[in-house]
Design a protein around this motif. Structure first.
Motif, mmCIF file in Angstrom:
data_model
loop_
_atom_site.group_PDB
_atom_site.id
_atom_site.type_symbol
_atom_site.label_atom_id
_atom_site.label_comp_id
_atom_site.label_asym_id
_atom_site.label_seq_id
_atom_site.Cartn_x
_atom_site.Cartn_y
_atom_site.Cartn_z
ATOM 1 N N ASP A 1 0.791 -1.329 0.098
ATOM 2 C CA ASP A 1 0.091 -0.006 0.008
ATOM 3 C C ASP A 1 0.788 1.157 -0.133
ATOM 4 O O ASP A 1 0.479 1.968 -0.859
ATOM 5 N N ASN A 2 1.809 1.164 0.819
ATOM 6 C CA ASN A 2 2.770 2.419 0.771
ATOM 7 C C ASN A 2 3.766 2.863 -0.520
ATOM 8 O O ASN A 2 4.096 3.903 -0.533
ATOM 9 N N ALA A 3 3.522 1.744 -1.232
ATOM 10 C CA ALA A 3 4.346 2.122 -2.522
ATOM 11 C C ALA A 3 3.429 2.249 -3.678
ATOM 12 O O ALA A 3 3.838 2.672 -4.942
ATOM 13 N N ARG A 4 1.806 2.451 -3.549
ATOM 14 C CA ARG A 4 1.048 2.402 -4.629
ATOM 15 C C ARG A 4 1.166 3.869 -5.113
ATOM 16 O O ARG A 4 1.210 3.632 -6.512
ATOM 17 N N ALA A 5 1.353 4.745 -4.384
ATOM 18 C CA ALA A 5 1.382 6.092 -4.953
ATOM 19 C C ALA A 5 2.469 6.313 -5.827
ATOM 20 O O ALA A 5 2.450 7.060 -6.985
ATOM 21 N N LEU A 6 3.756 6.035 -5.253
ATOM 22 C CA LEU A 6 4.841 6.273 -6.243
ATOM 23 C C LEU A 6 4.921 5.399 -7.708
ATOM 24 O O LEU A 6 5.250 6.010 -8.564
ATOM 25 N N TYR A 7 4.391 4.226 -7.464
ATOM 26 C CA TYR A 7 4.165 3.124 -8.524
ATOM 27 C C TYR A 7 3.235 3.997 -9.781
ATOM 28 O O TYR A 7 3.526 4.036 -10.946
ATOM 29 N N GLU A 8 2.166 4.436 -9.133
ATOM 30 C CA GLU A 8 1.102 5.096 -10.197
ATOM 31 C C GLU A 8 1.547 6.087 -10.885
ATOM 32 O O GLU A 8 1.189 6.611 -11.832
#
Ligand SMILES: Cc1cc2nc3c(=O)[nH]c(=O)nc-3n(C[C@H](O)[C@H](O)[C@H](O)COP(=O)(O)O)c2cc1C
Length: 159
Positions: A68-75
């Motif tokens: 979850d904490n990586a989702r914003a960066l990935y998107e």
């Protein structure tokens, strides 16, 4: 010799990747290498602006997703699609072979996306299997010591 600056970006759900990143920092941070550990929370593609040397240290959740904490960066990377030609990176991927179809996909997804955006991977991805009974911190420190030598060699050749 100028010190190498290394940023370790951490994607984690229950803290294993954070603990791995901290052990790698302890092992590598010296007068030749300046290491910074940064949780992915709240980051976007801008973290790669200016290029440099990065380690993506990420676990895998859901259906082979990034945590979850990586989702914003990935998107953000997927949407903004910055040119990452000046980025060099490595991947520490944490997973569990019990999830045979999606083993270590969190780290693998970052790897595929970074390569697609022009970043250059140094060395092979490190894959850790939580069902193997080995300590991820121990495996990662051994792997990272070799990885940083490869990175240093690249930096020397590029100079
Ligand atoms: C609900 C759940 C789903 C998971 N899904 C996957 C998966 O699809 N693929 C995989 O390789 N590992 C999967 N894992 C294993 C974790 O990625 C692994 O245990 C990792 O070391 C956890 O690291 P973290 O504490 O940094 O989040 C899953 C674990 C849990 C609890």
């Amino acid at each position: 010799m100028q010190a190498l600056a290394l940023t370790i970006l951490v994607g984690t759900m229950t803290g294993t990747a954070q603990s791995v990143a901290q052990e790698v920092e302890l092992a590598l941070d010296d007068e030749h290498t300046r290491v910074k550990v940064v949780p992915m929370d709240g980051l976007d593609a801008g973290v790669f602006a200016g290029g440099g040397l990065f380690l993506v240290c990420s676990s895998t959740y859901g259906q082979g997703d990034v945590p979850d904490n990586a989702r914003a960066l990935y998107e953000s990377l997927k949407t903004a699609r910055p040119d990452l030609a000046s980025v060099r990176y490595g991947v520490i991927a944490l997973g569990d072979r019990t999830y045979a179809e999606t083993f270590c996909n969190g780290g693998r997804r970052f790897d595929a996306l970074l390569t697609e955006l022009g970043a250059k991977r140094i060395g092979d991805i490190m894959l850790h299997d939580a069902s193997a009974g080995t300590l991820p911190e121990e495996i990662a420190v051994g792997w990272a010591r070799e990885w940083i030598e490869l990175a240093r060699e690249r930096a020397r050749r590029a100079a």
